[in-house]
Enzyme design. Structure first.
Site, PDB file in Angstrom:
ATOM      1  N   LYS A 233     -13.822  -2.643   6.101  1.00 16.51           N
ATOM      2  CA  LYS A 233     -14.196  -1.307   5.549  1.00 16.51           C
ATOM      3  C   LYS A 233     -15.417  -1.546   4.275  1.00 16.51           C
ATOM      4  O   LYS A 233     -16.036  -0.512   3.862  1.00 16.51           O
ATOM      5  CB  LYS A 233     -13.042  -0.697   4.900  1.00 16.51           C
ATOM      6  CG  LYS A 233     -12.586  -1.092   3.770  1.00 16.51           C
ATOM      7  CD  LYS A 233     -11.282  -0.629   3.171  1.00 16.51           C
ATOM      8  CE  LYS A 233     -10.794  -1.023   1.958  1.00 16.51           C
ATOM      9  NZ  LYS A 233      -9.661  -0.228   1.730  1.00 16.51           N
TER      10      LYS A 233
ATOM     11  N   HIS B 187     -10.356 -11.710  -7.761  1.00 18.71           N
ATOM     12  CA  HIS B 187     -10.642 -10.330  -7.010  1.00 18.71           C
ATOM     13  C   HIS B 187     -12.110 -10.179  -7.807  1.00 18.71           C
ATOM     14  O   HIS B 187     -12.550 -10.393  -8.777  1.00 18.71           O
ATOM     15  CB  HIS B 187      -9.681  -9.284  -7.529  1.00 18.71           C
ATOM     16  CG  HIS B 187      -9.683  -8.085  -6.637  1.00 18.71           C
ATOM     17  ND1 HIS B 187     -10.954  -7.362  -6.606  1.00 18.71           N
ATOM     18  CD2 HIS B 187      -9.081  -7.563  -5.617  1.00 18.71           C
ATOM     19  CE1 HIS B 187     -10.792  -6.541  -5.740  1.00 18.71           C
ATOM     20  NE2 HIS B 187      -9.435  -6.453  -5.066  1.00 18.71           N
TER      21      HIS B 187
ATOM     22  N   LYS C 196      -0.004  -9.521  -2.789  1.00 23.43           N
ATOM     23  CA  LYS C 196      -1.063  -9.476  -3.916  1.00 23.43           C
ATOM     24  C   LYS C 196      -0.879  -8.282  -4.465  1.00 23.43           C
ATOM     25  O   LYS C 196      -0.807  -7.117  -3.900  1.00 23.43           O
ATOM     26  CB  LYS C 196      -2.441  -9.453  -3.030  1.00 23.43           C
ATOM     27  CG  LYS C 196      -3.499  -9.440  -4.042  1.00 23.43           C
ATOM     28  CD  LYS C 196      -4.875  -9.484  -3.331  1.00 23.43           C
ATOM     29  CE  LYS C 196      -5.976  -8.980  -4.097  1.00 23.43           C
ATOM     30  NZ  LYS C 196      -5.917  -7.629  -4.479  1.00 23.43           N
TER      31      LYS C 196
ATOM     32  N   ASP D  20      -3.121  -4.924  -6.060  1.00 23.96           N
ATOM     33  CA  ASP D  20      -4.330  -4.522  -6.184  1.00 23.96           C
ATOM     34  C   ASP D  20      -5.098  -4.614  -7.368  1.00 23.96           C
ATOM     35  O   ASP D  20      -4.491  -4.905  -8.472  1.00 23.96           O
ATOM     36  CB  ASP D  20      -4.347  -3.301  -5.378  1.00 23.96           C
ATOM     37  CG  ASP D  20      -5.498  -3.242  -4.284  1.00 23.96           C
ATOM     38  OD1 ASP D  20      -6.402  -3.890  -4.264  1.00 23.96           O
ATOM     39  OD2 ASP D  20      -5.266  -2.572  -3.326  1.00 23.96           O
ATOM     40  N   GLU D  21      -6.526  -4.410  -7.355  1.00 26.27           N
ATOM     41  CA  GLU D  21      -7.135  -4.562  -8.572  1.00 26.27           C
ATOM     42  C   GLU D  21      -6.970  -3.915  -9.777  1.00 26.27           C
ATOM     43  O   GLU D  21      -7.032  -4.251 -10.759  1.00 26.27           O
ATOM     44  CB  GLU D  21      -8.833  -4.644  -8.103  1.00 26.27           C
ATOM     45  CG  GLU D  21      -9.404  -3.401  -7.968  1.00 26.27           C
ATOM     46  CD  GLU D  21      -9.077  -2.564  -6.334  1.00 26.27           C
ATOM     47  OE1 GLU D  21      -9.429  -1.718  -6.374  1.00 26.27           O
ATOM     48  OE2 GLU D  21      -8.337  -3.414  -5.791  1.00 26.27           O
TER      49      GLU D  21
ATOM     50  N   LYS E 152       0.723  -1.334   0.055  1.00 25.26           N
ATOM     51  CA  LYS E 152      -0.037   0.094   0.203  1.00 25.26           C
ATOM     52  C   LYS E 152       0.924   1.283  -0.004  1.00 25.26           C
ATOM     53  O   LYS E 152       1.949   1.149   0.724  1.00 25.26           O
ATOM     54  CB  LYS E 152      -0.826  -0.139   1.292  1.00 25.26           C
ATOM     55  CG  LYS E 152      -1.915  -1.181   1.193  1.00 25.26           C
ATOM     56  CD  LYS E 152      -3.007  -0.775   0.142  1.00 25.26           C
ATOM     57  CE  LYS E 152      -4.231  -1.847   0.470  1.00 25.26           C
ATOM     58  NZ  LYS E 152      -5.305  -1.829  -0.592  1.00 25.26           N
TER      59      LYS E 152
END
Length: 430
Positions: free
Chosen positions: A312, A272, A180, A182-183, A154
């Site tokens: 979240k 995902h 991983k 991210d999308e 991140k």
């Protein structure tokens, strides 16, 4: 005498007993103003099978045998049976074109939601299901009992390939199994897929040598299908054993193709669910995440994001639990959903992600158990001592949960967990 115009009511038969090879759909519906419930469900069954808006001059006798029938009405919920002959074996796009096609645009319906679909054994046999499944993933990573762990560097996009790989190394060294993408990270000007793949492979080998543990990654190959095939081969050639696909944006056709390609390469598919909430968040309209997860197991993903209930993202505890069951169980026979016998289709892993940190691990594991993948990203990178310490804190929280030990008690002798609890405690992101 006025000629009869429509024939929607002929698709409603409350005396019909579904055949064992019928596909059964469960819908929630709301008729538009001036439309009766019977008129509404007749339109759903008609438009999703063999009907049209008006009576026809000539009909082959076959139509009577293959038309769908709304056979059970319970308030705003209806069950519709679809004869097996309506469907081409192994064709998921064609299935969606029927049960989730034009019916969602009919003016006679104010709202419509496809909640569940029960697949008969005959239909299931035309699909391959997961290539690796739960046992295969555990075998690849040599993890017998605890949840699989992973993290996204991140921020989700912005690192160079070298920076991304460095974060991956710290994540692996903290005890995590997977790193991983991210999308929305595929191949960018500042982080090319091939560069990221090779840099991470070198650090993966280094981390495996230093820890004696299996390490891997969920590298995002989402794109045009031929390009995904090319990238899947690159993954295999570099020693990776997983491929990540944004299954909703890519579509069922490409996922089915990649199931074959990845199966041949021995790659497990991490699914995902990016864009799912565009059609499943409204509880009165669209498709349910439960149905999407079920369909993805059928066409062959090995694990898919299912929600956390406490993170979240949207998703209740009941929904997350139901999704986990339909992914992992061989038979569903009770509850609010339709019965399902998966036959020889392998189970898939539910993936919990979105706003997790060490303090929430016991709650997630109480919901999903051990057969799941836990993706904890911001919740390790935001640790006061950095990514490696954050990953260690999560592994400590997992150990405490499996031992049935309170986190605060376990933290007395585990400084990384203590520091994490000092920052986040048991905070639930909003």
């Amino acid at each position: 005498m006025t000629a009869k115009i429509d024939w929607y009511n002929e698709f409603v038969d409350f005396n019909y007993t579904p055949a064992k090879d019928d596909l059964i759909c469960l819908y929630y519906f709301e008729p538009a103003k001036g439309i009766t419930e019977k008129e509404a469900i007749g339109r759903i069954a008609s438009e999703s099978s063999a009907g049209t808006w008006t009576t026809l001059h000539d009909l082959p006798p076959r139509v009577e045998k293959i038309k769908a029938r709304a056979f059970e009405l319970n308030g705003k919920y209806v069950k519709i049976a679809y004869p097996i002959d309506l469907w081409e074996p192994g064709n998921a796009p064609q299935l969606l074109s029927g049960i989730a096609g034009n019916i969602f645009g009919m003016k006679a319906l104010r709202n419509l939601r496809l909640i569940d679909l029960s697949f008969p054994r005959q239909y299931i046999k035309s699909f391959k299901g997961p290539g690796q499944g739960i046992e295969g993933i555990r075998s690849l990573l040599k993890i017998k009992e605890r949840p699989i762990t992973g993290a996204v560097p991140k921020p989700k996009i912005g690192f160079s390939a070298a920076e991304h790989a460095d974060v991956a190394y710290e994540t692996w060294m903290g005890g995590f199994d997977l790193v991983k993408d991210d999308e929305n990270l595929t191949s960018t000007s500042f982080n090319r897929f091939e560069d990221r793949l090779m840099r991470m492979a070198k650090l993966r080998d280094k981390a495996e040598k230093e820890t004696g543990e299996e390490k891997d990654a969920l590298l995002n190959i989402t794109g045009e299908t031929k390009e995904m095939i090319r990238k899947a081969k690159l993954l295999h050639d570099s020693g990776w054993r997983f491929a990540m696909i944004d299954v909703v944006t890519c579509g069922t056709a490409s996922v089915q193709t990649m199931r074959d390609e990845c199966g041949d390469l021995g790659l497990a598919i991490h699914a995902h669910r990016a864009m799912h909430a565009a059609f499943d968040r409204n509880p009165r309209h669209g498709l349910s995440m439960y149905f999407l997860a079920k369909l993805m197991r059928l066409i062959g993903v090995d694990e898919i994001h299912s929600g956390t209930a406490i993170g979240k993202l949207v998703g209740s505890k009941k929904e997350v639990t139901q999704i986990a069951r339909v992914l992992r169980d061989y038979k569903i026979e009770d509850g609010d959903m339709l019965s399902q016998d998966w036959g020889s289709i392998k189970p898939a892993l539910p993936v919990s992600s979105g706003g997790l940190h060490p303090g929430l691990i016991p709650s997630v594991m109480s919901i999903l158990g051990n057969d799941c993948t836990l993706l904890v990203s911001g919740g390790i990178h935001g640790h006061p001592e950095g990514t490696r310490a954050g990953a260690k804190a999560v592994m400590q929280a997992i150990e405490a949960s499996m031992d049935g030990t309170d986190l605060n008690e376990f933290a007395i002798k585990n400084k990384e967990l203590k520091q994490a609890l000092g920052k986040w405690e048991y905070y639930r992101p909003k």
